[in-house]
Each structure stands twice: as C-alpha cells, then as structure tokens.
Design a protein around this motif. Structure first.
Motif, PDB file in Angstrom:
ATOM      1  N   THR A   1      29.079  48.160  35.958  1.00 22.67           N
ATOM      2  CA  THR A   1      27.812  47.876  36.660  1.00 22.67           C
ATOM      3  C   THR A   1      27.626  46.363  36.774  1.00 22.67           C
ATOM      4  OG1 THR A   1      26.643  47.997  34.558  1.00 22.67           O
ATOM      5  CG2 THR A   1      26.659  50.011  35.890  1.00 22.67           C
ATOM      6  N   ASN A   2      28.762  45.606  36.755  1.00 23.26           N
ATOM      7  CA  ASN A   2      28.671  44.144  36.749  1.00 23.26           C
ATOM      8  C   ASN A   2      27.954  43.581  37.970  1.00 23.26           C
ATOM      9  OD1 ASN A   2      30.279  44.510  34.557  1.00 23.26           O
ATOM     10  ND2 ASN A   2      32.181  43.945  35.578  1.00 23.26           N
ATOM     11  N   ASP A   3      28.120  44.241  39.128  1.00 17.38           N
ATOM     12  CA  ASP A   3      27.525  43.728  40.368  1.00 17.38           C
ATOM     13  C   ASP A   3      26.347  44.583  40.834  1.00 17.38           C
ATOM     14  OD1 ASP A   3      29.031  45.932  40.816  1.00 17.38           O
ATOM     15  OD2 ASP A   3      29.938  45.228  42.698  1.00 17.38           O
ATOM     16  N   GLN A   4      25.744  45.355  39.880  1.00 19.67           N
ATOM     17  CA  GLN A   4      24.661  46.277  40.241  1.00 19.67           C
ATOM     18  C   GLN A   4      23.368  45.898  39.509  1.00 19.67           C
ATOM     19  OE1 GLN A   4      25.298  49.186  42.260  1.00 19.67           O
ATOM     20  NE2 GLN A   4      27.322  48.318  42.595  1.00 19.67           N
ATOM     21  N   ASP A   5      22.233  46.038  40.211  1.00 22.74           N
ATOM     22  CA  ASP A   5      20.925  45.982  39.536  1.00 22.74           C
ATOM     23  C   ASP A   5      20.730  47.289  38.779  1.00 22.74           C
ATOM     24  OD1 ASP A   5      20.214  43.524  40.498  1.00 22.74           O
ATOM     25  OD2 ASP A   5      19.126  44.292  42.235  1.00 22.74           O
ATOM     26  N   VAL A   6      20.254  47.220  37.538  1.00 21.39           N
ATOM     27  CA  VAL A   6      19.996  48.441  36.760  1.00 21.39           C
ATOM     28  C   VAL A   6      18.537  48.425  36.300  1.00 21.39           C
ATOM     29  CG1 VAL A   6      20.631  49.817  34.750  1.00 21.39           C
ATOM     30  CG2 VAL A   6      22.393  48.515  35.959  1.00 21.39           C
ATOM     31  N   PHE A   7      17.791  49.453  36.710  1.00 16.20           N
ATOM     32  CA  PHE A   7      16.377  49.589  36.312  1.00 16.20           C
ATOM     33  C   PHE A   7      16.226  50.885  35.521  1.00 16.20           C
ATOM     34  CE2 PHE A   7      16.535  47.432  40.435  1.00 16.20           C
ATOM     35  CZ  PHE A   7      15.915  46.237  40.124  1.00 16.20           C
ATOM     36  N   ILE A   8      15.530  50.809  34.379  1.00 13.56           N
ATOM     37  CA  ILE A   8      15.297  51.993  33.533  1.00 13.56           C
ATOM     38  C   ILE A   8      13.796  52.138  33.313  1.00 13.56           C
ATOM     39  CG2 ILE A   8      15.658  53.008  31.240  1.00 13.56           C
ATOM     40  CD1 ILE A   8      18.207  52.991  32.662  1.00 13.56           C
ATOM     41  N   ASN A   9      13.311  53.381  33.382  1.00  9.58           N
ATOM     42  CA  ASN A   9      11.876  53.633  33.182  1.00  9.58           C
ATOM     43  C   ASN A   9      11.687  54.899  32.352  1.00  9.58           C
ATOM     44  OD1 ASN A   9       9.045  53.539  33.530  1.00  9.58           O
ATOM     45  ND2 ASN A   9       9.182  54.982  35.219  1.00  9.58           N
ATOM     46  N   ALA A  10      10.796  54.826  31.356  1.00 15.33           N
ATOM     47  CA  ALA A  10      10.394  56.023  30.604  1.00 15.33           C
ATOM     48  C   ALA A  10       9.109  56.540  31.244  1.00 15.33           C
ATOM     49  CB  ALA A  10      10.165  55.681  29.143  1.00 15.33           C
ATOM     50  N   VAL A  11       9.141  57.758  31.745  1.00 19.12           N
ATOM     51  CA  VAL A  11       8.022  58.330  32.515  1.00 19.12           C
ATOM     52  C   VAL A  11       6.787  58.504  31.630  1.00 19.12           C
ATOM     53  CG1 VAL A  11       7.277  60.424  33.741  1.00 19.12           C
ATOM     54  CG2 VAL A  11       9.529  59.457  34.185  1.00 19.12           C
ATOM     55  N   GLY A  12       5.621  58.253  32.201  1.00 11.17           N
ATOM     56  CA  GLY A  12       4.352  58.509  31.507  1.00 11.17           C
ATOM     57  C   GLY A  12       3.861  57.367  30.650  1.00 11.17           C
ATOM     58  N   GLY A  13       4.541  56.195  30.724  1.00 11.91           N
ATOM     59  CA  GLY A  13       4.072  55.031  29.972  1.00 11.91           C
ATOM     60  C   GLY A  13       4.378  55.065  28.490  1.00 11.91           C
ATOM     61  N   VAL A  14       5.252  55.994  28.051  1.00 11.24           N
ATOM     62  CA  VAL A  14       5.586  56.059  26.619  1.00 11.24           C
ATOM     63  C   VAL A  14       6.587  54.958  26.285  1.00 11.24           C
ATOM     64  CG1 VAL A  14       7.523  57.692  26.874  1.00 11.24           C
ATOM     65  CG2 VAL A  14       6.215  57.675  24.770  1.00 11.24           C
ATOM     66  N   ARG A  15       6.525  54.454  25.030  1.00 10.59           N
ATOM     67  CA  ARG A  15       7.487  53.451  24.574  1.00 10.59           C
ATOM     68  C   ARG A  15       8.446  54.107  23.588  1.00 10.59           C
ATOM     69  NH1 ARG A  15       2.964  50.050  24.650  1.00 10.59           N
ATOM     70  NH2 ARG A  15       2.577  50.239  22.422  1.00 10.59           N
ATOM     71  N   ILE A  16       9.745  53.953  23.833  1.00 13.10           N
ATOM     72  CA  ILE A  16      10.755  54.584  22.977  1.00 13.10           C
ATOM     73  C   ILE A  16      11.458  53.488  22.192  1.00 13.10           C
ATOM     74  CG2 ILE A  16      12.861  55.973  22.938  1.00 13.10           C
ATOM     75  CD1 ILE A  16      11.841  57.168  25.626  1.00 13.10           C
ATOM     76  N   SER A  17      11.367  53.557  20.862  1.00 11.01           N
ATOM     77  CA  SER A  17      11.967  52.522  20.028  1.00 11.01           C
ATOM     78  C   SER A  17      13.194  53.032  19.277  1.00 11.01           C
ATOM     79  CB  SER A  17      10.932  51.993  19.033  1.00 11.01           C
ATOM     80  OG  SER A  17      10.400  53.060  18.291  1.00 11.01           O
ATOM     81  N   GLU A  18      13.410  54.359  19.243  1.00  8.51           N
ATOM     82  CA  GLU A  18      14.524  54.871  18.441  1.00  8.51           C
ATOM     83  C   GLU A  18      15.840  54.813  19.214  1.00  8.51           C
ATOM     84  OE1 GLU A  18      14.502  58.886  17.234  1.00  8.51           O
ATOM     85  OE2 GLU A  18      14.099  59.696  19.207  1.00  8.51           O
ATOM     86  N   PRO A  19      16.975  54.568  18.512  1.00  9.04           N
ATOM     87  CA  PRO A  19      18.263  54.457  19.203  1.00  9.04           C
ATOM     88  C   PRO A  19      18.804  55.782  19.726  1.00  9.04           C
ATOM     89  CG  PRO A  19      18.542  54.151  16.831  1.00  9.04           C
ATOM     90  CD  PRO A  19      17.071  54.237  17.084  1.00  9.04           C
ATOM     91  N   ALA A  20      18.169  56.908  19.374  1.00 10.84           N
ATOM     92  CA  ALA A  20      18.643  58.222  19.844  1.00 10.84           C
ATOM     93  C   ALA A  20      18.529  58.364  21.367  1.00 10.84           C
ATOM     94  CB  ALA A  20      17.851  59.334  19.160  1.00 10.84           C
ATOM     95  N   ALA A  21      17.884  57.397  22.029  1.00  3.36           N
ATOM     96  CA  ALA A  21      17.750  57.450  23.489  1.00  3.36           C
ATOM     97  C   ALA A  21      18.999  56.953  24.206  1.00  3.36           C
ATOM     98  CB  ALA A  21      16.542  56.617  23.924  1.00  3.36           C
TER      99      ALA A  21
END
Length: 455
Positions: free
Chosen positions: A348-368
């Motif tokens: 993905t060196n030449d790609q924009d990458v956007f990630i979103n968790a739906v519903g405004g939740v914040r995920i801090s655990e590495p299991a994601a």
C-alpha cells in the motif's frame, strides 16, 4: 491595610511558587501557574481540619482482619449498576466527569429518584436553583416525592445539612462550585477542590452515606483539578459520547469495589437516559449486501463483548500517501501496513489508507489488528468479505497471529447475534464447535489473507 500576599499554584500538578513563572518548577508545564491568596498558617490543636479519613486502629495481622463483602444497593439504572460493579456501596465516593450538556445531571436525577423509594436521599446543586431541578424532573416525568434538594455552595452548610438530614445517598453537583470558609481562594481552584473533596470523603466514610461528586472536565477531556480528585475517591466514571449523537457511554476508569474499563451504554431520549441492552447494534452498519472494505470485529469493553464494524478505504494516493484512522491508533496502523507488505505481500506504499470505527467508538486493544488488515485487503481488491463474517486477533511484527483474551466469549457473542464465519488465532479456536458458527483458525497473517481471498 497590608496587601494580602499572593501565591501561584500550578493548575496541572498543584505545585506552588511565590512568584509568577512561565514554566512550573514542579512538573515543567508551561503557562499553568494561577494566582491565588496565600493561606494563613493553621492554628493546629483539636480544630485541625486535616484528620484521617478512617478511624485509627491498632496494628493487626492481615490474615486476622475480618473480610466482609460490600453490600450494594442497585440504582435502578441497569447500565449504571454494571459500571459501578452492581450498585452503590455505603460510604463509597464516586466521581463522575464529562463534557457540559452530555447528561450527567440527568442520569443522576433519574438514579436518585429510583433510590429515593428505598433510602433517604439528598441532591445538592451548586450550579442550578431548586426550581431548575424541579423543572428538569417534571420534564423527565419523575415524581420527586422523596427527593430532598439543597441549592448551596458553602461546604460548611452542606456538611451541617448532611448531619441533620442523615441521607444514605447524596449527589454533589458539582464539586467545582463548592468553597470552604477555611480557604480564601475562589471556588474551582486546586486548593478548594482538594479541600472540599477530602472533607466530603471523610463525611462519607464516617457516616456511611454514599456520595456522588460531579466533576467538570478540561479542554483535553480530563477531570479538572490536577487529578487530586481521582486519588481521593473510590470510583471514577467518565461520561463519553458525541453531543450530536443520541448515544452515551459511561466508562469506569478506577473502581475499588468492582472491575475497571466496564462500560454502560445509554440512549438519550425525551424522557432522559435509557440503558441500551444490546449495544452492538449501535456499532454495526446496516448494509443490505456486504460491501468492500468492511469487517466486523468482536472487541471487549470490560467484561462485555461488543461487535464493532471497522471500515477501510484504500485509494490511490500519489507520491506522499496519507494514513488516517478514526477510533484507532494511527501509529499502530502504520506498523500493521508494514507487516502486511513484508509478510503477506500486499503493498500500500502508493495508496491512501483511511480506517474508521463505526459509531464513534474508540478501540484501544490490539485484538483489532486482524480485522483492520482484512478490511484493508477487502477495500484494495474491491472484493467484500462474506455476509456474517467476523475476525479478531493481534498481529506481531514477525507476521504471527497472537491470541486475544477471552476468545470463547467473543465467539459466543458473535454466534448469538447471527454471525456465521470467523477467522481467529489458532489459540482461540473453540474446543467444542459453536452452533451456527464456522471458525477458521490461523497462525500467520499470510494464512489469514489467503483464507479471506478464498471466502
């Protein structure tokens, strides 16, 4: 008349300086010293206000001290009870903080109404008049026939009222409005907040009255005051959520009487805050058919498994591609993309990458991690993951897929909500098959990617 001597107190750490400085000498923070009036030395003796919170006892052997479990009184709000560990404890002090207008006073008014039918209660308001509290209670449809209300900001008068009324549950809204006559600084200053909280905690421990303190938050979202409140109290709750959304999360950061990181989910309605029994529904999008770049993750919030949808968008980015994540740590995203390239051959060196968790939740655990990479591959190839698909697992820098804690509970929750296919770490594979759920166990990231392509 001699001019009163000033002293400068740091709003971050509470350190003091006789003159104004740009940088706090105690913690090194910039522009945090606030002017206040220096206190006269105390008289000492019997009237000293610095007394122990608990009654002094002789030295004893730990194994000989009688251990009794705490009796809890349910507040009538199931989600609030879950966060508190089952209900309020006699003599316990709870601090609840959150942004203005998020619903702290509303929730506590609903809880005190339910408790008033079982216990004597008192609602102390320093921010509103009694008429404003009455107006809110009518709007929420609460009778308020047993709720005693006091509009006061003087700590000494509040302590005298607590002694006279003898409530078993008391709400102080808010601690930043109170002042003690022992101190000359303004309400909300570090000294006043520390003094008032300590006096109220001492009263709670000696009388057995459970007290809830409402705390203001700073621009950064932390409870105002140099974290002195969080050390004094037994339980710290944070009210989170976007004021534009109808959903609110109450999260336990510290709890001497229960588990931390528990969350309660509420929906704001015309009749106040209502508990949400199945919060996974908030964090899942309602697609008719599967779409590329979407993967459902089973995350743990305290003891509660939650299903959250992670969405990825991979687009051609030119010479300097962007990496942006909402709800996840962006540094971890950059690391995962490097692992994906090195071990799974997905560049993905030449790609924009956007990630979103739906519903405004914040995920801090590495299991994601695994769900994030599967969503990225799905978006890059334009191929959706199958319907009813879930994934979880931590990715190591060597490309291995590590187990997530309490994997069986996560899988059972997914099966209960109708999910049928799962990719999980090998160590989390269930020993007995789970009805309606096909589980694929993987050890390496390249295995997971090949498996996802096949699905």
């Amino acid at each position: 008349m001699a001019k009163e001597k000033s002293i400068y107190t740091c709003s971050d750490c509470g350190g003091m300086s006789p003159k104004w400085l740009g940088k706090c000498p105690s913690c090194g923070a910039w522009n945090t010293l606030v002017e206040g009036i220096a206190e006269a030395p105390g008289a000492g003796g019997k009237n000293n206000r610095y007394q122990a919170l608990a009654k002094s006892q002789p030295v004893a052997t730990l194994s000989e001290i009688e251990a009794t479990d705490f009796e809890r009184t349910p507040t009538g709000q199931e989600e609030l009870d879950r966060v508190l560990g089952g209900g309020i404890v006699a003599g316990g002090v709870v601090l609840i903080g959150g942004d203005p207008g998020i619903g702290k006073s509303t929730l506590l008014l609903q809880a005190i109404e339910d408790l008033s039918h079982k216990l004597p209660v008192l609602y102390v308001t320093g921010e509103e008049s009694g008429a404003q509290i009455a107006m809110r209670s009518r709007r929420l449809g609460l009778a308020g026939t047993h709720v005693r209300v006091l509009a006061e900001i003087s700590l000494e008068k509040i302590l005298a009222t607590l002694e006279a009324e003898k409530p078993a549950f008391c709400v102080i809204d808010s601690i930043q409005t109170l002042y003690s006559e022992h101190l000359s600084s303004a309400p909300g200053s570090v000294a006043q907040v520390r003094e008032c909280a300590a006096q109220l905690t001492r009263t709670a421990k000696s009388s057995g009255c459970a007290i809830v303190l409402v705390g203001h938050v700073t621009k950064e979202g932390a409870i105002a005051g140099p974290r002195v409140l969080e050390h004094i109290v037994d339980t710290v709750l944070y009210f989170e959520g976007d004021t534009h959304s109808s959903f609110r999360l109450v999260r336990a950061i510290k709890n001497r009487f229960g588990a931390v990181n528990e969350i309660g989910v509420f929906a704001m309605t015309e009749k106040g805050l209502k508990g949400v029994a199945n919060p996974s529904a908030i964090f899942l999008s309602t697609h008719g058919e599967p779409v590329p770049g979407s993967c459902v993750l089973v995350t743990l919030e305290g003891t509660r498994p939650l299903l959250v949808e992670l969405q990825a968008l991979v687009d051609s980015g030119g010479p300097s591609p962007r990496r942006l994540s909402v709800g996840l740590d962006k540094d971890r995203l950059a690391m995962l993309l490097a692992v994906l390239h090195r071990h799974a051959g997905v560049a993905t060196n030449d790609q924009d990458v956007f990630i979103n968790a739906v519903g405004g939740v914040r995920i801090s655990e590495p299991a994601a991690d695994l769900a994030v990479l599967l969503a990225i591959q799905s978006s890059l190839r334009g191929r959706p993951l199958p319907k009813g698909f879930i994934a979880f697992g931590e990715i190591g820098l060597a490309g291995e897929v590590r187990p997530a804690p309490r994997g069986q509970e996560r899988l059972k929750e997914a099966a209960k909500l109708g999910f049928s296919v799962a990719i999980v770490p090998k160590a989390n594979a269930p020993k007995k098959p789970i009805e309606g759920l096909t589980v694929h166990a993987v050890e390496r990231i390249e295995e997971a990617m090949d498996l996802a392509r096949g699905l």
